[in-house]
Design an enzyme around this catalytic site. Structure first.
Site, PDB file in Angstrom:
ATOM      1  N   GLU A 165       0.818  -1.207   0.000  1.00  0.00           N
ATOM      2  CA  GLU A 165       0.000   0.000   0.000  1.00  0.00           C
ATOM      3  C   GLU A 165       0.860   1.268   0.000  1.00  0.00           C
ATOM      4  O   GLU A 165       0.631   2.199   0.769  1.00  0.00           O
ATOM      5  CB  GLU A 165      -0.957   0.001   1.201  1.00  0.00           C
ATOM      6  CG  GLU A 165      -1.909  -1.182   1.196  1.00  0.00           C
ATOM      7  CD  GLU A 165      -2.937  -1.150   2.310  1.00  0.00           C
ATOM      8  OE1 GLU A 165      -2.635  -0.635   3.392  1.00  0.00           O
ATOM      9  OE2 GLU A 165      -4.052  -1.655   2.086  1.00  0.00           O
ATOM     10  N   ASP A 221      -8.175  -9.193   4.471  1.00  0.00           N
ATOM     11  CA  ASP A 221      -7.980  -8.014   5.305  1.00  0.00           C
ATOM     12  C   ASP A 221      -9.049  -7.882   6.390  1.00  0.00           C
ATOM     13  O   ASP A 221      -9.908  -7.004   6.290  1.00  0.00           O
ATOM     14  CB  ASP A 221      -7.970  -6.761   4.417  1.00  0.00           C
ATOM     15  CG  ASP A 221      -7.551  -5.519   5.177  1.00  0.00           C
ATOM     16  OD1 ASP A 221      -7.155  -5.655   6.349  1.00  0.00           O
ATOM     17  OD2 ASP A 221      -7.616  -4.428   4.610  1.00  0.00           O
ATOM     18  N   GLU A 248     -12.582  -2.440  12.116  1.00  0.00           N
ATOM     19  CA  GLU A 248     -12.578  -1.691  10.857  1.00  0.00           C
ATOM     20  C   GLU A 248     -13.723  -2.100   9.926  1.00  0.00           C
ATOM     21  O   GLU A 248     -14.341  -1.252   9.302  1.00  0.00           O
ATOM     22  CB  GLU A 248     -11.226  -1.898  10.168  1.00  0.00           C
ATOM     23  CG  GLU A 248     -11.122  -1.190   8.842  1.00  0.00           C
ATOM     24  CD  GLU A 248      -9.757  -1.348   8.194  1.00  0.00           C
ATOM     25  OE1 GLU A 248      -8.848  -1.908   8.833  1.00  0.00           O
ATOM     26  OE2 GLU A 248      -9.605  -0.916   7.041  1.00  0.00           O
TER      27      GLU A 248
HETATM   28  C1  BDP Z   1      -6.093  -2.091   6.089  1.00  0.00           C
HETATM   29  C2  BDP Z   1      -6.408  -0.722   6.590  1.00  0.00           C
HETATM   30  C3  BDP Z   1      -5.253   0.230   6.459  1.00  0.00           C
HETATM   31  C4  BDP Z   1      -4.011  -0.399   7.056  1.00  0.00           C
HETATM   32  C5  BDP Z   1      -3.739  -1.721   6.383  1.00  0.00           C
HETATM   33  C6  BDP Z   1      -2.590  -2.490   7.026  1.00  0.00           C
HETATM   34  O1  BDP Z   1      -7.506  -0.238   5.857  1.00  0.00           O
HETATM   35  O2  BDP Z   1      -5.598   1.416   7.117  1.00  0.00           O
HETATM   36  O3  BDP Z   1      -2.907   0.440   6.920  1.00  0.00           O
HETATM   37  O4  BDP Z   1      -4.858  -2.547   6.491  1.00  0.00           O
HETATM   38  O5  BDP Z   1      -2.885  -3.387   7.805  1.00  0.00           O
HETATM   39  O6  BDP Z   1      -7.011  -2.925   6.725  1.00  0.00           O
HETATM   40  O7  BDP Z   1      -1.440  -2.231   6.735  1.00  0.00           O
END
Ligand code: BDP
Length: 700
Positions: A280, A354, A382
């Site tokens: 990401e 996730d 989340e």
């Molecule tokens: C996702 C979240 C994000 C996190 C990412 C992570 O939306 O904010 O940074 O995972 O775990 O669930 O790195």
């Protein structure tokens, strides 16, 4: 006027009638009718000498036993006769002697502290001290909360206010709350806190901030909690003045070594780093053509002389990668098995995607036999209604921890790998690995009650208890927490525990039933968005539900992306066959025809509709159950939960109506009898824009 209020508050407080604001969590030491008297407590350690940790244990026992029983006990220190077998480095033995004194013995001061909290829990849950004789030791050695806290105070995916760490005021001005945070963690046996967000800021590694980190470490140390930090991989460029962060460049390795040495000068018991790399948009070793192992090992070498560890996250996927996103972590990491230093742990989210309301366990747990693997669980909800909705997560975590990977043992002990559960992979017992870690993304913040939803405290509690002993049942944990937090009345305990225990499945039912996943609204992830499309395919809902005129669900069996092949053959055979696949994972693994007959005899479409309706009905039943407790729960907590359940009921209706109207555009079938007709058309639901949702930086 305000003087009168202050006076009133003072009077109430001095009468012991403080307003119930949830601040005390489960560490409530009000007088407990029938609590056995404890006049003497003996604390025994190998040295028998006092320490800040033993002082903390004494203070807790004095206030706890004093409050619960009405009499402050005499507490003495002693030397243990020898090693307490089965207690290990952090466990404890609790025993009532013939003279009635309670002995808390351990091989370390921290063990005694955990024993003190166990004794209090014993009383708070209404158990007898007669013939008390128990020994307990943690199954996992590093039990860590991961705080996704930014230095500006904002918490990524944090729904209970702002960060507890007041970076501006540290190191000199220290919030008394740090101590209460540490007490709460220690009461569960949690022994680590990662202070910073996985989307890391290199600033925390600068001298100014390290002094602040040291102050927090000093606050936590008496409670057995070590601090950890997230390491931004590009820190050598950003704060080190280097031209590269290539892990194989000697200057880079030297920079990290010096940085780590500097950290240990500030924090002698520093735990180590968590790293999110090449995920990401975060920097990482692949920016230089190196592997995750190259990156992790470089940091591990810097930490090893200090006995620090690296928790390298496996949450990696790339937009430009056209392979099914749920397969990517496995593809990247399995070739690296055996290539990591011994002080590296690969930290893996419970599922391959996730933190969805339901996912199968991540196949990586069964596929890296030479590497210590740490489950990463998410306490902050989340994708399960943030702290607005009730979702008690112990059943979800147990589902993963108890899942059998069927991984072959090394060396092979039996033909099949039955019994190779995720929990046994995590605690190291499957392959006799000494380093074991479990991580939970925290749900704490500056809200007075710590977690926003008063009942979300139960998730902090459950994570800590499971981190200590993953064999505890969700029922036992819910029962303990309820008694400690609300009281012992039989109907109250029964009502609250069943509310808790059913709540996660209820969220699944009204949001993503039958294996559906990633169909939430974009950005803040609250509420439905099955129509969501994004320029990144793997951030689009349609990538996951794959709805079309023929049916619904992600094709991941042999005819589809074949993600199923990442699991052991026993599981692939079961899950890969739509006739045998458990229905709660059906649409995770299969694209299923709208008229596919389900176990109920109904076609998929009808079943789906009725599941959404069931979710709504269940929230309404939760509301009724809560209201039945009127008068048995203090007004502030009663009202707060009641209001949140109302919002949850309203939101469940929105989930149901939005998803069914949207999927109906593909199925072209009517809603079956028993499903309430939506109050609005699909455009209405698509137009809902929630702005400034907590835990999300943007205004959408
Ligand atoms: C996702 C979240 C994000 C996190 C990412 C992570 O939306 O904010 O940074 O995972 O775990 O669930 O790195």
């Amino acid at each position: 006027m305000s003087r009168i209020i202050t006076l009133l508050l003072f009077l109430l407080t001095s009468l012991g009638l403080r307003a119930e604001d949830g601040y005390r969590l489960w560490l409530r030491y009000d007088r407990l009718a029938g609590a056995p008297a404890v006049t003497t407590v003996v604390l025994a350690t190998p040295g028998g000498a006092d320490s800040p940790t033993l002082t903390a244990a004494r203070q807790e026992l004095q206030s706890g036993l004093g409050g619960l029983t009405g009499a402050t006990p005499t507490i003495t220190l002693q030397k243990t006769g020898g090693e307490i077998a089965a207690a290990g480095a952090e466990g404890y033995a609790l025993r009532t002697a013939a003279d009635g004194a309670v002995h808390i013995s351990a091989n370390s001061d921290t063990g005694v502290l955990y024993g003190a909290f166990a004794l209090l829990r014993h009383l708070q849950t209404g158990r007898s001290l007669e013939k008390l004789d128990l020994t307990s030791a943690p199954r996992i050695s590093r039990r860590i909360l991961n705080h996704w806290d930014n230095l500006n105070g904002f918490i990524e995916r944090g729904y209970a206010g702002f960060s507890l760490w007041q970076w501006f005021y540290l190191p000199g001005i220290r919030d008394p709350r740090y101590r209460d945070y540490a007490r709460a963690c220690a009461s569960l046996g949690l022994n680590g806190a990662v202070l910073t967000n996985v989307n890391a800021n290199a600033l925390v590694l600068t001298p100014t901030y390290l002094a602040k980190v040291a102050a927090l470490a000093d606050e936590f140390r008496p409670y057995g909690i070590r601090v950890y930090l997230t390491a931004r991989f590009s820190a050598p460029l950003e704060i080190g003045g280097l031209k590269t962060a290539d892990p194989l460049d000697p200057a880079v390795a030297a920079w990290w070594k010096a940085k780590v040495d500097e950290i240990y000068r500030h924090v002698p018991d520093f735990g180590g780093f968590v790293v999110k790399a090449n995920s990401e948009g975060q920097p990482g070793p692949q920016d230089y053509g190196r592997t995750h192992a190259d990156g992790a090992n470089m940091l591990a070498d810097a930490l090893a002389p200090h006995r620090g560890i690296v928790m390298w996250r496996a949450f990696v996927y790339a937009a430009e990668n056209t392979v099914d996103r749920v397969k990517q972590a496995y593809n990247e990491f399995t070739p690296l098995d055996g290539k990591f230093r011994p002080n590296v742990v690969v930290q893996i989210k419970n599922g391959p995607l996730d933190f969805m309301p339901r996912e199968p366990f991540s196949p990586l747990f069964g596929a890296m036999p030479k590497t210590p693997l740490a489950p990463e669980l998410q306490l902050t909800q989340e994708y399960l209604g943030m702290s607005t909705q009730l979702a008690f997560l112990a059943p979800m975590w147990k589902e993963v921890l108890d899942a059998d990977t069927w991984a072959r043992r090394e060396p092979v002990e039996s033909a099949a790998g039955r019994g190779s559960t995720v929990a046994r992979v995590a605690d190291g017992s499957l392959r006799h690995q000494p380093l074991s870690v479990i991580a939970g993304v925290a749900n704490t913040g500056t809200d007075r009650n710590w977690t926003g939803h008063p009942l979300a405290q139960a998730n902090w509690y459950a994570f800590g208890r499971l981190a200590w002993d993953h064999t505890l049942s969700s029922e036992a944990i819910a029962d303990e927490w309820t008694r400690m937090t609300f009281g012992h009345d039989a109907k109250l305990v029964q009502t609250i525990t069943s509310l808790l225990l059913g709540s996660r499945e209820t969220v699944v039912n009204y949001s993503m039933p039958l294996g559906l996943h990633h169909i939430m609204a974009e950005g803040h992830h609250y509420g439905p968005g099955p129509w969501a499309t994004h320029q990144r395919a793997d951030w689009s809902s349609i990538y996951y539900h794959q709805a079309d005129a023929a049916g619904l669900g992600a094709a991941r069996s042999a005819g589809g992306s074949n993600a199923i092949a990442q699991y052991a053959p026993e599981l692939a055979a079961l899950w890969g066959d739509p006739e045998k696949c458990p229905e709660n994972l059906l649409l995770w693994f299969h694209h299923v025809a709208w008229d596919h007959p389900m176990k109920s005899g109904r076609p998929l479409w009808d079943e789906l509709c009725l599941r959404y309706q069931q979710g709504v009905d269940e929230v309404r039943a939760m509301q009724r159950a809560w209201v039945s407790l009127a008068g048995q729960i203090d007004e502030p907590r009663f009202t707060e939960v009641q209001a949140r359940l109302q919002r949850q009921a309203d939101d469940a209706v929105i989930w149901r109506d939005a998803c069914l109207l949207y999927f109906q555009t593909f199925s072209q079938r009517p809603l079956p009898a028993g499903v309430e007709p939506p109050a609005h058309d699909l455009d209405y639901y698509k137009a809902i824009k929630l702005r400034y949702a907590p835990g999300h930086p943007s205004d959408y």
